[in-house]
Each structure stands twice: as C-alpha cells, then as structure tokens.
Scaffold this active site. Structure first.
Site, PDB file in Angstrom:
ATOM      1  N   SER A   1      38.355  45.053  34.174  1.00 33.36           N
ATOM      2  CA  SER A   1      39.746  44.835  34.569  1.00 33.36           C
ATOM      3  C   SER A   1      39.833  44.666  36.075  1.00 33.36           C
ATOM      4  O   SER A   1      38.827  44.749  36.787  1.00 33.36           O
ATOM      5  CB  SER A   1      40.600  46.015  34.130  1.00 33.36           C
ATOM      6  N   LYS A   2      41.058  44.492  36.533  1.00 37.71           N
ATOM      7  CA  LYS A   2      41.291  44.324  37.980  1.00 37.71           C
ATOM      8  C   LYS A   2      40.704  45.481  38.765  1.00 37.71           C
ATOM      9  O   LYS A   2      40.276  45.313  39.898  1.00 37.71           O
ATOM     10  CB  LYS A   2      42.796  44.223  38.253  1.00 37.71           C
TER      11      LYS A   2
END
Ligand code: GLU
Length: 479
Positions: free
Chosen positions: A249-250
């Site tokens: 994810s980010k």
C-alpha cells in the site's frame, strides 16, 4: 476463438504496481494466444478521475512496453450504451427503481449492526406498485436502479487461477445498485455494471484481474446472465504483498510505476520483476527474460494462488543485471536525464564519447540508474570533496612527494593515455623508491577525494580530459 483481454484502470491515481502487474498478465496471455490486448479507461467516477492520471497511466504502460492493440476507450464517452442496457434490464423486470433514502438505509444498517448482522439492503422496494412509486416521486425522493439478486442463487465459476469458486446470492449484500438517478431518468451507471456492459461490447473472452475483484465477479456473472451474454473465463491473480505479508500500500512508500522509474529502475527489469510476482517460469533458473519470451511460456497453471511478496532485493538484483548487460550507448541515454535532474552539465567539455567512457567505468557497479548521480559526482564538479579516509591518505608520509612527482611527470604529457599513466606511476615508484600502493592510494585520494572507487587509471583519464587532474593534484599537495 480469438482471445481478447483488457486492462481497465481507473484514472483516480497514477499507474499502480498492482494494475501494472495485472496488465502484464493480460499482455502475456494475449500474446501467448495471438490475441488482442485492449485498454479501457474507467473514468465514470467524475469527481475522482483526472486527465493527468490518465496521462500517467498511458505513459507508464508504454514505458513498460505493454503496448495495447485497441483503445484507449473511455467509459465517460460510452454513457448511452450503459443507459440502453439499464433500460433493457428495467423492461425485463430484472431491475427496478428503488426510492429508499440515505436516512432509511442508514437506519437499516444500524439495526443490522445492532443485531450483529452484516450490512445489506433488504430489497424493500423490489415490488412497488405504480401508486407507491408515484407517491415517492410526489414526495420528491430520488431513486437508484437496483438489479435483483436472489439470495438462494448459487454462483459457480471455474477460476483459471483459483479453480472452483462458489458464492451465494445472499453473500452479495442484497439487490445491487447499477445506476443512479438524474434529472432525465437514468443517470450515472456504476462500476460493476459498466464493466460488464463494456466487456460484453468489447467481446472480452478472459477477465484477468486482481483477487480483490472476486466478489465483483460473483455479481458480474449475474449481470452477464441477465444481459444474455456469453460468459467469459475469469482469472484472479494473487495480490502483491509487502515483506510483512500485508497488501502493498501507500504506506510501503513507492507504489506507482512513475516512482519506480524515478528511483532508477529500468523498464525491462521492472516488467521482468512484475512477471515474477505470482507467475513462475517453467525453468525456475531462468528468471531474466523479455516480455516476448515470457509470453511464449505463460499460462495460468503457473500462477500462484498465494499472495506474491514484493522483494526489493530481488528487484535490485534484476535491475543490476539489466544495467550491467546494457550497451554503453543505451545506458548513456538512460543516465543523461538523471544527471540533468541532479544539475550536472552533460554538454560542453563533457561530450558524448567522454560520457560513454564514464558510463563504461561506473556501469558495472550500478544497481539503480540513479546511482550514477552519486558515483559520478566527482567527474561533474570542479573541486573534490575529501572523505575522512581520503584526507588521512594525503597526510601519509611520502604522499605529497609522490604527488609532486606525478605533477612533474605530467608536464611532458599534454594528452594522457592509459599507457602513459601506467608509465608515470612506474616512474614515480622508481624515482622515489616507494611502494606502488602508496602512489596509487595517494593519486586516488587526490583525484577523487576517497580511497575507494572505480578504476583509478580510467578515472584519471576522464579527469585529465576535463583538465581537472593537475589542479586537484596541486590542491591535494597544498591542503
Ligand atoms: N477499474 C478497475 C480498477 O482499476 C478494474 C476493473 C476490472 O478489471 O474489472 O480496479
């Protein structure tokens, strides 16, 4: 049957590694079967879609070599098609107008939560009479279009990766919204619906996408049936996980292809690495390949069900292999933008043959393209920065004398050659009766500021060409 597959990114962000890996699998499958790879931009979410993201996605796919055969098609330009399909389902009684307000839906969810149940729509407006509809309209209520989903329906498909998949209608949250209302009737159609209408219209034969779409597939199968279309095959690729086993994810920092590009990964290494995220070649020892070569061997039999861990060390290794095996002129082309970005001057005295000589020198030690910035700093700055070890070396006994000897010898050498440089070192060793190591280390420290680095003679030649060697040797003696 001609295989037709698609990648359908939403332009709500830059091209994500997960989407790019899905594109890789689609591309490989299409090319394995001599089929078509289609690009569709899913921009129905007008609020979140941006044209700069579309540009980033197209540029990223092109950069990776994932060229498409048809498209890009834009969903925002196809609204009429979706509205016609909604009309069809309404006319057949397979969909209906639902007037439940958001407050009513909220109350329903709260009650379900209080009973410990999963939230779902209770299909309350499935059988409204014309009078009831008229009353809701008179109240000024808005409607959405819902597609009927029978709770006791069993949905089964044979997934090309995950084998037999079984879902129940009751797992799908009640009758699903397929379109919102608008002033003139049917408004914005929603994701699961437009995907199916498009995939039917574009005659997609295999839907290849991430595992996070499995629940959507169950719903979409019902829509295929309702629209009377032939069912495609489905393949759900495993998710990409970080090293802790959680979905990438980010928070893991880099996730978009343009970030990987900025970090100095080559397109070939990145696309090669993405191919290995979930797929393994029949000969596991051959991990370096082009897309074309992988396409020859690609099949879903060799795609894992388990999530694919993103391994930076492996990506770095692959990248270094591509860099080390790249022709110098190509590598030079790739490095120029990184040098420019760092503010280095890549013209004037530093003409192309000089740049290529520099690339031949540092290339074999590079892992990422961006490494060239740090590794070649000393060749782009007029003065040199000394490391602690470099300064210490210059204070060694005999160091200054050795460097003075080199300066004297250089007087007779306007244009330095490799042999001339070797001869000068030998000459100083002999004249001053010192060890060769002392000469080499002192020279390196004076010229590069450090005691480690690329080949000394080659570095010297590069600096000599710029006229930087004598000033540096003088600087070192006087420091
Ligand atoms: N637009 C969807 C996404 O970006 C993909 C839809 C699909 O592949 O069916 O996640």
């Amino acid at each position: 049957m001609t295989v037709r597959v698609r990648i359908a990114p939403s332009p709500t962000g830059n091209l994500h590694i997960g989407t790019a890996r899905t594109a890789v699998f689609n591309w490989l499958f299409a090319h394995h079967h001599g089929g078509k790879f289609i690009l569709r931009i899913e921009d129905t979410d007008l609020e979140r879609s941006r044209s700069e993201y579309t540009d980033n996605i197209l540029a990223g796919l092109r950069w990776l070599g994932l060229n498409w055969d048809e498209g890009p098609f834009f969903q925002s330009q196809r609204l009429d098609l979706y509205k016609t399909a909604v009309q069809k389902l309404l006319a057949q009684g397979l969909a209906y107008r639902c007037y439940t307000t958001s407050e009513e839906l909220e109350a329903l969810r709260e009650a379900q939560k209080a009973r410990g149940e999963a939230p779902r729509y209770d299909n309350r407006h499935r059988h409204l009479t014309p009078e009831q509809e008229a009353a809701f309209k008179a109240e000024g209520r808005n409607f959405v279009i819902r597609f009927k989903i029978d709770d006791d329906r069993e949905i089964v498909w044979n997934d090309l990766v995950r084998d037999k998949m079984v879902w129940r209608g009751s797992d799908l949250g009640g009758d699903m919204v397929i379109a919102r209302a608008s002033e003139d009737g049917i408004g914005q159609p929603l994701y699961n619906f437009v995907v199916v209408v498009d995939d039917i219209d574009m005659q997609i034969t295999h839907i290849i996408r991430g595992e996070d779409h499995i629940a959507n597939t169950a719903k979409q199968i019902l829509l295929y049936e309702a629209l009377g279309a032939e069912m495609p095959e489905f393949a759900h690729a495993p998710l990409i996980l970080n090293m802790d086993g959680r979905k990438l994810s980010k928070r893991d920092g880099v996730t978009s292809i343009s970030d990987f590009q900025k970090m100095g990964f080559t397109a070939e290494a990145l696309v090669n690495y993405m191919t290995l995220l979930g797929w393994s070649p029949p000969d596991a020892t051959k991990e370096i390949f082009t897309l074309e070569a992988a396409a020859k061997e690609f099949s879903f039999e060799r795609v894992n069900k388990a999530g694919a861990k993103f391994d930076w060390a492996k990506l770095d290794w692959l990248n270094s292999q591509y860099i080390h095996n790249m022709p110098v002129d190509k590598l030079t082309d790739l490095l120029i933008p990184y040098w420019q970005e760092a503010g280095y001057q890549v013209d004037g005295r530093r003409e192309r043959p000089w740049l290529e000589q520099l690339v031949a020198l540092i290339g074999p030690s590079m892992t990422r393209l961006v490494d060239a910035v740090e590794m070649s700093k000393m060749f782009f700055s007029e003065t040199v920065e000394f490391s602690d070890e470099g300064s210490k070396q210059l204070q060694q006994e005999g160091s200054s004398a050795v460097l003075s000897g080199v300066i004297a010898a250089l007087e007779n050498q306007p244009q330095l050659s490799e042999t001339a440089a070797q001869d000068m070192i030998k000459q100083v060793v002999k004249e001053q009766n010192v060890k060769k190591g002392l000469v080499m280390r002192s020279l390196r420290a004076a010229l590069t500021g450090d005691v480690h680095g690329p080949d000394l003679i080659q570095s010297w030649l590069l600096l000599n060409h710029l006229g930087l060697d004598k000033p540096r040797l003088n600087q070192a003696i006087n420091s």
